[in-house]
Motif scaffolding. Structure first.
Motif, PDB file in Angstrom:
ATOM      1  N   LYS B 366       0.798  -1.224   0.000  1.00  0.00           N
ATOM      2  CA  LYS B 366       0.000   0.000   0.000  1.00  0.00           C
ATOM      3  C   LYS B 366       0.838   1.286   0.000  1.00  0.00           C
ATOM      4  N   ASN B 368       2.715   4.468  -2.232  1.00  0.00           N
ATOM      5  CA  ASN B 368       2.490   5.166  -3.501  1.00  0.00           C
ATOM      6  C   ASN B 368       3.447   4.704  -4.586  1.00  0.00           C
ATOM      7  N   GLY B 394      -3.488   6.522  -1.177  1.00  0.00           N
ATOM      8  CA  GLY B 394      -4.882   6.869  -0.916  1.00  0.00           C
ATOM      9  C   GLY B 394      -5.124   7.575   0.407  1.00  0.00           C
ATOM     10  N   LYS B 396      -4.446   6.765   3.310  1.00  0.00           N
ATOM     11  CA  LYS B 396      -4.801   5.892   4.435  1.00  0.00           C
ATOM     12  C   LYS B 396      -3.690   5.920   5.487  1.00  0.00           C
ATOM     13  N   ASP B 599     -15.568   6.155  -3.793  1.00  0.00           N
ATOM     14  CA  ASP B 599     -15.351   5.632  -2.437  1.00  0.00           C
ATOM     15  C   ASP B 599     -16.640   5.562  -1.641  1.00  0.00           C
TER      16      ASP B 599
END
Lengths: 155, 604, 127
Positions: B366, B368, B394, B396, B599
């Protein structure tokens, strides 16, 4: 019966490619797998006889390694990567989507022998996760909504 | 006439899957149409490393980096950069929407912090042409050892460099060579382990695909130092391109007299044969790999005697992995002192002398910027994940980084400032492994990750030792139960007991380290186990049995994409109005979640 | 292919390394040819070919030829800028085959400006 005669000729050719040496048994099985897309029993018997190893040992190898199958695989082998990166990016959802689309379980082959579906440990393209290969073609960064469109190319 | 520009186009597995070969064809065609073919050379290189943004084209000598290059971009790129000499902004890397594009490769943070030793030629040479390797000082180290060093001096150099095995264990390489040189045997063998089985790791594939000769040269130097005539390369079956490049490279090396009889006109002879794996994770283990080369099932044996003393065909066998071999020529050429100045060489902290040099990691999950990075030992996890990786995708929240493959562990946020080296990773309950680094965010359930690895190992255990075979099966059942919301209070204790038994009672490293994913997640993320067992809840929203899919009324635009893709037609709603999921019919396949562009699908 | 000896390997390396100075972005000097539409129209392509041929004929390895866009003074095209590390850039204008060869030999390799062709020394201020 004519077919099986031809088949066994090919087997002899494969055995000779490796000089009939027992230490190349794995290589012979790989070539058989590539040729027939599975390891037919008659072929394994022929190899065992020719290079003089017990059939049990041939089966030990044939069932130990993931690269071998004792049942015919489809013309297109769909391999859904289940490496760690693919796992955290939803690889299981991709596998389920293929399973729904092809109407076969993981490890299965469609009735027309066109597609087989498998999960694989890691294809080593983790930068593109989640990843699927269909024979030589690799698809990266996919999601479950793209599965139908990908399969369409092969139908 | 020399070429004024070199266009280095990445043809690693990742970029090829993004159609880089079609891009190459289009580029060559466009260059020809404009009559530039005598000025501009297009070279297909191995993996550049920044796989997340492929296909990649690097223009030298300008150092301009183009990413996500598509066939339709080619006419404009050629017109702007090649004809008019104006670097083409549209294809440059842009770190964020607000930021300016970065033209030069070395100014992109992903590359700037890296230090290349094993990957020194990546993206710079055509791996299928030996002369390109020679131009980059290839086979210079081999010439040096053959003309001016004794085998003992070579071993000493490797020992002093502090190089430790890059395949996972971190055993001192020079010591291994010395043991093998001193071992008694009629013949000795050398093996290059390219059975990179750790899921989430692809360093070795990339090295071979982009620079196979660096591995071959390293092997030749090792063979000279230890006194070996015959070597084997064992390539896993999932890496067809690496296999092809190895075979091609060996043919060329043989033709140039760099392997084979009387190498470089000296009395030293040595040859290499390639073996293709048949698909078994355990074959990455040295003794299992050796069994497999002998044509037997890849089952490990007890290592009371090291392969360096008694390995292939019961003869002394020197086995190192791809990355280790690729480091050797550089150590010989630039010297052990230079190599050991890089990294964390603090003898006081480790009996093995710390970790010198660099390590290649596959930075994935996860973050970038996903891809392959080579960094000096001792760099902090935070630098790798945030500076090179560009942080969590994202927006997160970071949860954990998994290192060390199935035998490693998940490290939490509070360990982000940990310097990365062999010993420090071990001290926090993980390990270096072969270099997989999988970043996980708040949506990744740590119990599910533990289950994933246990399931993996359960499938890969060769079955020889009962504690490993049966222990893994029991663990998997317990973890399945917990993830299904049927966990029992005693389950955590049971997992710990099983772990202890497996560590004690397994012959090889696979079994001995198999409980690590469980022990490690229990150590840092016990609250998640408790939430599953006590509250029947998966805080991350991963475990299928414990979650439901809903649509957020505020975010839904009524575009109906979710309904279009839903395989069981359980989503309904008027066009342009809020859609809803009929929970009783939902099979929780997650397709709506993937389909939604706003989303608006909530998974909880 | 004859099998190499240690000496052959070094000879081969020297022969093929030239190509790689460009690849690695290492060079003593850069001759930047301004190739906007106007530069090309004014005959820059021919000038560039002459320059590359001269570089090849003299076996020069550490000079790199780059191209860039219009330099902004279209009436004096074809133009080129010579960049040598540690020295201010020098712009030459109204180039021909013969002029670019002299610039290469006298300025880039010899270290002396070809004064009669110089348009300006130093660069515009940026920002």
């Amino acid at each position: 019966m004519k077919d099986s005669v031809l088949e066994l000729e090919k087997v002899q050719e494969i055995i000779q490619r490796w000089n009939g040496k027992q230490e190349f048994l794995i290589e012979m099985l790989q070539d058989v797998q590539a040729e027939y897309r599975y390891l037919p029993r008659e072929v394994l018997e022929e190899i065992a006889r020719t290079i003089e190893v017990p059939l049990g040992r041939v089966y030990h190898l044939a069932t130990f390694f993931k690269g071998f199958s004792l049942t015919p695989r489809g013309e297109y082998e769909v391999s859904v990567c289940m490496g760690t990166a693919c796992h955290v990016k939803g690889g299981k959802r991709i596998l389920d989507a293929f399973s729904r689309q092809l109407k076969i379980e993981e490890g299965g082959t469609t009735g027309d022998q066109k597609f087989s579906l498998d999960s694989v440990r890691c294809l080593g393209c983790c930068g593109l996760a989640p990843v699927v290969t269909i024979n030589e073609d690799l698809y990266g960064n996919i999601n479950s909504t793209r599965v139908a469109a990908i399969l369409k190319k092969y139908k | 006439m020399p070429y004024r520009l070199h266009m280095l186009l990445c043809a690693g597995t990742g970029c090829v899957s993004n159609r880089s070969l079609e891009v190459k064809e289009a580029l060559e065609k466009e260059i020809q149409q404009r009559g530039l073919e005598s000025e501009i050379q297009v070279i297909a290189t191995g993996c550049n490393g920044f796989c997340g943004v492929g296909p990649i084209v690097l223009v030298q000598p300008d150092g301009i980096f183009y990413q996500q290059v598509k066939v339709r971009d080619i006419p404009a790129l050629v017109e702007e950069h090649l004809v008019k000499g104006r670097p083409y902004k549209k294809l440059m890397f842009t770190p964020s929407k607000e930021a300016e594009p970065i033209p030069k490769m070395n100014d992109i943070p992903f590359f700037g912090k890296q230090m290349l030793i094993a990957l020194r030629n990546r993206g710079l040479i055509d791996p299928e042409n030996i002369e390109e390797y020679i131009a980059r000082d290839g086979y210079k180290a081999l010439a040096k050892v053959l003309s001016s060093m004794t085998p003992e001096q070579v071993i000493e150099e490797v020992k002093v460099s502090g190089l430790r095995g890059r395949g996972g264990g971190g055993f001192p390489t020079g010591l291994k060579w010395e043991v093998c040189r001193n071992a008694i045997g009629d013949e000795k063998y050398l093996i290059c382990n390219c059975d990179e089985g750790d899921p989430g790791a692809f360093m070795d594939r990339s090295i071979v695909e982009s620079d196979p000769h660096s591995v071959i040269e390293g092997m030749a130097i090792g063979a000279y130092a230890v006194g070996i005539l015959q070597a084997y390369i064992y390539v896993r079956m999932e890496y067809p391109l690496a296999l092809k490049r190895f075979i091609l490279a060996l043919d060329q090396a043989r033709e140039y007299g760099l392997i084979g009889e009387n190498i470089l006109g000296t009395s030293f002879s040595f040859d290499i044969e390639v073996h293709r794996g048949a698909g078994a994770f355990v074959c990455g283990e040295e003794t299992a790999l050796i069994a497999s080369i002998e044509g037997k099932p890849g089952e490990p044996r007890a290592k009371y005697v090291y392969p360096a003393q008694q390995g292939l065909r019961d003869m002394p066998t020197l086995i190192n992995n791809v990355e280790t071999w690729a480091n050797i020529p550089v150590i010989i050429q630039r010297g052990a002192k230079w190599f050991s100045s890089i990294g964390t060489r603090d003898v006081s902290e480790s009996e093995q002398g710390g970790s010198t040099g660099t390590k290649v990691f596959s930075l994935v999950g996860k973050v970038n910027n996903t891809g392959l990075v080579e960094v000096p030992m001792g760099i902090k996890l935070r630098e790798i994940i945030y500076d090179i990786g560009g942080g969590i995708a994202g927006g997160k929240r970071f949860k954990a980084v998994q290192t060390g493959g199935p035998s490693g562990g998940c490290l939490p946020e509070e360990l982000l400032d940990l310097p990365v080296d062999f010993d420090r990773l071990l001290s926090v309950g993980s390990m270096m492994g072969s270099g997989g680094m999988i970043v996980m965010d708040e949506e990744d359930c740590m119990v599910d990750v533990a289950r994933y690895f246990i399931d993996f190992l359960n499938g890969e255990s060769c079955g020889k030792c009962t504690p490993c075979r049966e222990g893994l099966r029991q663990m998997r059942e317990i973890l399945n139960r917990i993830c299904d919301g049927k966990g029992e209070d005693a389950d955590i204790q049971k997992l710990e007991d099983l772990s202890e038994l497996m560590v004690e009672g397994s012959l090889c490293a696979l079994g001995g380290t198999a409980p690590n994913p469980v022990l490690n997640t229990l150590r840092y993320f016990k609250d998640e186990y408790v939430a599953h067992i006590k509250d029947r809840r998966c805080p991350a929203g991963t475990c299928q049995a414990l979650i439901t899919y809903r649509i957020d009324a505020e975010k839904c635009t009524g575009c109906a994409l979710c309904a279009k893709h839903c395989p069981v037609n359980c989503i309904s709603g008027e066009p342009k109005k809020l859609h809803t999921i009929e929970i009783s019919a939902c099979i929780k396949c997650g397709t709506c979640y993937d389909a939604c562009r706003f989303d608006a699908v909530i998974r909880k | 292919m004859k099998k190499l000896t240690i000496t052959d390997l070094e000879k081969l390396r020297q022969k093929i390394q030239e190509d790689h100075t460009v690849r690695e972005g290492k060079a003593l000097a850069t001759i930047n040819l301004h190739m906007g539409t106007c530069g090309i129209a004014a005959g820059m392509r021919k000038v560039m070919t002459a320059l590359l041929q001269e570089i090849e004929a003299k076996d020069i390895k550490n000079v790199r030829v780059s191209t860039s866009g219009c330099a902004g003074l279209c009436s004096r095209e074809p133009m080129a800028t010579v960049l040598i590390a540690g020295q201010p850039p020098v712009k030459y204008a109204d180039l021909t085959d013969e002029k670019i060869r002299r610039i290469l030999n006298e300025h880039v390799l010899g270290g002396n400006l070809v004064k009669e062709y110089v348009l300006a020394v130093g660069s515009e201020r940026v920002g």
